[in-house]
Write an enzyme that holds these catalytic residues in place. Structure first.
Site, short mmCIF file in Angstrom:
data_model
loop_
_atom_site.label_atom_id
_atom_site.label_comp_id
_atom_site.label_asym_id
_atom_site.label_seq_id
_atom_site.Cartn_x
_atom_site.Cartn_y
_atom_site.Cartn_z
N LYS A 7 38.95 36.70 45.12
CA LYS A 7 37.49 36.67 44.97
C LYS A 7 36.85 35.60 45.84
O LYS A 7 35.67 35.27 45.67
CB LYS A 7 37.13 36.44 43.50
CG LYS A 7 37.61 37.56 42.58
CD LYS A 7 37.46 37.18 41.12
CE LYS A 7 38.19 38.18 40.23
NZ LYS A 7 38.32 37.67 38.85
N PRO A 43 31.01 41.08 41.35
CA PRO A 43 32.08 40.48 42.14
C PRO A 43 33.50 40.52 41.58
O PRO A 43 33.97 39.56 41.03
CB PRO A 43 31.64 39.02 42.30
CG PRO A 43 30.76 38.75 41.14
CD PRO A 43 30.36 40.04 40.54
N ARG A 64 37.23 36.05 27.46
CA ARG A 64 36.65 37.25 28.09
C ARG A 64 36.83 38.45 27.18
O ARG A 64 37.80 38.54 26.44
CB ARG A 64 37.36 37.54 29.44
CG ARG A 64 37.38 36.35 30.40
CD ARG A 64 36.00 35.89 30.80
NE ARG A 64 35.21 36.95 31.42
CZ ARG A 64 35.29 37.29 32.70
NH1 ARG A 64 36.13 36.67 33.49
NH2 ARG A 64 34.54 38.24 33.19
#
Length: 269
Positions: A52, A2, A257
């Site tokens: 998103k 996604p 991340r």
DNA sequence: CTCACATGTTAAG
DNA sequence: TTAACCTGTGAGC
């Protein structure tokens, strides 16, 4: 799965499959995902994506279902069958079913809540109504690294870890360079590339960023095999050789991340 | 089998 | 900055 392209693709598929049709809407396990069952029996008007986030509208009610897939949420379309395992939202007609699994969010929102949600999102490269000027201005006044700004959904909506890494590589930009040190035209270069790459992602359902001259056939190397299924320059290629200059692809954790980049190709700009 | 990790975000410390 | 959450996959034992 996604990043933004997945959601825009999904919105189109939901609209194509269920738009204008009355649908059964249920929440097999209930709990915090139960609200979508309130739309049971209504005609699905259409689905739309903002970054998103997915919003699904129905006729005869101001409520919309808001879905966020998180890291591993997904929809499965298929023939009518008993749900297997955890299904958080099931949309169904007499001949087809869409099962939602693993979302972070699946809730019913009133218009004001939708407005709040959309209002805190930045420019979406996949939307024609994107406010690019606002995104450019936000970058121009920030001392945060451009790599962090691209992932900030209130600046640019829909970009995830793969597009972030790849678009910075393709424009040869140092990921740690502060936004305010980028020339505005350089941001526009990044933006235009996102528009092209993500639109391609919507068409193909995968993320491919490697230019023709660096493709496996042209370089005499094996095609990449990875979870996201696309050909990329640096994403998750830490320790391997850069496809352009041959130096070792680097990685570091930024804001929780994994970031990937080529220390030789990506400088300045 | 168990564990780490993943294209994400939020809330707590 | 860390933990928590929603789930599947692949690596390692």
């Amino acid at each position: 799965m996604p990043e933004g392209h997945t959601l825009h693709r999904l919105a189109a598929e939901l609209t194509d499959t269920f738009g204008g049709r009355a649908v059964a809407s249920s929440s097999p396990q209930g709990g915090r995902f139960a609200a979508a069952a309130r739309l049971d029996g209504r005609v699905l008007a259409g689905a739309d994506a903002w970054g998103k986030h997915l919003l699904v509208g129905f006729e005869g009610t101001p409520e919309q279902v808001h879905v966020h897939l998180g890291l591993y949420g997904r929809f499965e379309f298929g023939p009518v069958a008993e749900p297997v395992g955890q299904v958080r939202w099931r949309l169904a007609t007499a001949d087809i079913v869409a099962d939602l699994r693993g979302p972070t969010v699946c809730e019913a929102l009133l218009p004001g809540e939708v407005e709040t949600l959309v209002g805190r999102l930045g420019a979406d490269p996949l939307r024609t109504d994107a406010d690019v000027d606002r995104a450019r201005a936000a970058v121009a006044r920030s001392k945060a690294p451009i790599a962090a700004l691209l992932m900030d959904q209130s600046v640019v909506a829909g970009v995830g870890n793969v597009y972030r890494a790849e678009v910075l590589f393709r424009s040869r930009i140092d990921p740690m360079r502060p936004g305010r040190e980028l020339r505005p035209v350089t941001f526009d270069l990044l933006w235009d590339d996102l528009v092209v790459l993500m639109a391609q992602g919507v068409r193909t359902g995968r993320i491919d960023t490697v230019r023709p001259e660096h493709e496996p056939e042209a370089m005499g190397r094996a095609p990449r095999v990875d979870d996201h299924g696309g050909e990329v320059y640096v994403y998750r290629r830490a320790g391997q050789r850069c496809l352009v200059c041959g130096s070792t692809v680097r990685t570091a954790v930024l804001a929780g991340r994994n970031l990937f980049w080529c220390g030789r190709c990506q400088r300045r700009r």
